[in-house]
Design a protein around this motif. Structure first.
Motif, PDB file in Angstrom:
ATOM      1  N   ILE A   4       0.880  -1.165   0.000  1.00  0.00           N
ATOM      2  CA  ILE A   4       0.000   0.000   0.000  1.00  0.00           C
ATOM      3  C   ILE A   4       0.916   1.212   0.000  1.00  0.00           C
ATOM      4  CG2 ILE A   4      -1.772   1.246   1.270  1.00  0.00           C
ATOM      5  CD1 ILE A   4      -2.472  -1.522   2.523  1.00  0.00           C
ATOM      6  N   THR A   5       0.953   1.914  -1.083  1.00  0.00           N
ATOM      7  CA  THR A   5       1.915   2.990  -1.214  1.00  0.00           C
ATOM      8  C   THR A   5       1.547   4.184  -0.352  1.00  0.00           C
ATOM      9  OG1 THR A   5       0.806   4.016  -3.081  1.00  0.00           O
ATOM     10  CG2 THR A   5       2.437   2.328  -3.590  1.00  0.00           C
ATOM     11  N   ASN A  60      -7.353  -0.748  -8.161  1.00  0.00           N
ATOM     12  CA  ASN A  60      -7.681   0.385  -9.035  1.00  0.00           C
ATOM     13  C   ASN A  60      -6.725   1.563  -8.822  1.00  0.00           C
ATOM     14  OD1 ASN A  60      -9.823  -1.138  -9.978  1.00  0.00           O
ATOM     15  ND2 ASN A  60     -11.361  -0.046  -8.789  1.00  0.00           N
ATOM     16  N   VAL A  61      -6.378   1.834  -7.572  1.00  0.00           N
ATOM     17  CA  VAL A  61      -5.454   2.931  -7.265  1.00  0.00           C
ATOM     18  C   VAL A  61      -4.078   2.630  -7.847  1.00  0.00           C
ATOM     19  CG1 VAL A  61      -4.186   4.078  -5.380  1.00  0.00           C
ATOM     20  CG2 VAL A  61      -6.676   3.820  -5.244  1.00  0.00           C
ATOM     21  N   GLN A  62      -3.624   1.398  -7.719  1.00  0.00           N
ATOM     22  CA  GLN A  62      -2.329   1.024  -8.279  1.00  0.00           C
ATOM     23  C   GLN A  62      -2.329   1.219  -9.802  1.00  0.00           C
ATOM     24  OE1 GLN A  62       0.488   0.381  -6.659  1.00  0.00           O
ATOM     25  NE2 GLN A  62      -0.583   0.670  -4.733  1.00  0.00           N
ATOM     26  N   ALA A  63      -3.435   0.868 -10.442  1.00  0.00           N
ATOM     27  CA  ALA A  63      -3.547   1.051 -11.895  1.00  0.00           C
ATOM     28  C   ALA A  63      -3.486   2.539 -12.258  1.00  0.00           C
ATOM     29  CB  ALA A  63      -4.828   0.418 -12.415  1.00  0.00           C
ATOM     30  N   VAL A  64      -4.138   3.367 -11.474  1.00  0.00           N
ATOM     31  CA  VAL A  64      -4.112   4.813 -11.711  1.00  0.00           C
ATOM     32  C   VAL A  64      -2.687   5.338 -11.553  1.00  0.00           C
ATOM     33  CG1 VAL A  64      -4.838   7.064 -10.791  1.00  0.00           C
ATOM     34  CG2 VAL A  64      -6.519   5.235 -11.110  1.00  0.00           C
ATOM     35  N   LEU A  65      -2.018   4.932 -10.483  1.00  0.00           N
ATOM     36  CA  LEU A  65      -0.650   5.392 -10.263  1.00  0.00           C
ATOM     37  C   LEU A  65       0.260   4.989 -11.419  1.00  0.00           C
ATOM     38  CD1 LEU A  65      -0.238   4.645  -6.459  1.00  0.00           C
ATOM     39  CD2 LEU A  65      -0.348   6.895  -7.541  1.00  0.00           C
ATOM     40  N   LYS A  66       0.125   3.765 -11.869  1.00  0.00           N
ATOM     41  CA  LYS A  66       0.947   3.266 -12.977  1.00  0.00           C
ATOM     42  C   LYS A  66       0.669   4.079 -14.246  1.00  0.00           C
ATOM     43  CE  LYS A  66       2.082  -0.969 -15.439  1.00  0.00           C
ATOM     44  NZ  LYS A  66       1.812  -2.396 -15.584  1.00  0.00           N
ATOM     45  N   ALA A  81      -1.355  17.937 -13.901  1.00  0.00           N
ATOM     46  CA  ALA A  81      -1.387  16.489 -14.121  1.00  0.00           C
ATOM     47  C   ALA A  81      -1.567  15.750 -12.802  1.00  0.00           C
ATOM     48  CB  ALA A  81      -0.116  16.025 -14.822  1.00  0.00           C
ATOM     49  N   ARG A  82      -0.912  16.222 -11.750  1.00  0.00           N
ATOM     50  CA  ARG A  82      -1.061  15.579 -10.440  1.00  0.00           C
ATOM     51  C   ARG A  82      -2.486  15.752  -9.905  1.00  0.00           C
ATOM     52  NH1 ARG A  82       4.426  16.962  -9.813  1.00  0.00           N
ATOM     53  NH2 ARG A  82       5.653  15.066  -9.635  1.00  0.00           N
ATOM     54  N   ALA A  88      -8.451  10.995 -10.322  1.00  0.00           N
ATOM     55  CA  ALA A  88      -8.595   9.621 -10.807  1.00  0.00           C
ATOM     56  C   ALA A  88      -8.477   8.620  -9.658  1.00  0.00           C
ATOM     57  CB  ALA A  88      -7.548   9.324 -11.878  1.00  0.00           C
ATOM     58  N   MET A  89      -7.581   8.884  -8.702  1.00  0.00           N
ATOM     59  CA  MET A  89      -7.462   7.982  -7.555  1.00  0.00           C
ATOM     60  C   MET A  89      -8.700   8.045  -6.661  1.00  0.00           C
ATOM     61  SD  MET A  89      -3.537   7.815  -6.260  1.00  0.00           S
ATOM     62  CE  MET A  89      -3.160   9.557  -6.311  1.00  0.00           C
TER      63      MET A  89
END
Length: 127
Positions: A4-5, A60-66, A81-82, A88-89
């Protein structure tokens, strides 16, 4: 369990509070910390349904971060962009059925409670 980042927790915490400190996030110099109450909460504080939603949200959050890491790196306006990444997160978490506050509470507690981590892992499918 997937890591969990801290970045994901921090961004969602800030989003939930309506605060965006992009320079702190970009620098990676801010650490998310759970309050003392998270240390004393039992592993069964969260329902199975919430933990299933958390697993979905985390994925889903990991996919958004990637997805957004590359976009942010090449963006002319990284602050904008951030902010988009942030939205999106938050959307990824809300789409799972949790609020950012609920997501963060589970994530923070899981980092401190091995029993909760085991419960979460029981809802994850092998990848």
């Amino acid at each position: 369990m997937q890591t969990i980042t801290i970045r994901a927790i921090l961004v969602l915490t800030l989003a939930a509070a309506g605060v965006f400190s992009m320079s702190a996030i970009a620098a990676g110099g801010v650490e998310a910390s759970a309050g003392d109450s998270a240390k004393t909460q039992p592993a069964d504080r969260f329902s199975d349904k919430q933990l299933k939603q958390f697993v979905k949200a985390q994925s889903n959050v990991q996919a958004v971060l990637k997805k957004w890491d590359g976009k942010i790196a090449s963006a002319k306006d990284r602050k904008a962009a951030r902010k988009q990444e942030n939205r999106a997160m938050v959307k990824a978490v809300k789409d799972s059925g949790l609020t950012p506050k609920q997501y963060n509470a589970i994530a923070e507690q899981a980092q401190k409670d091995p029993k909760l981590t085991q419960r979460i892992q029981s809802f994850m499918t092998p990848q």
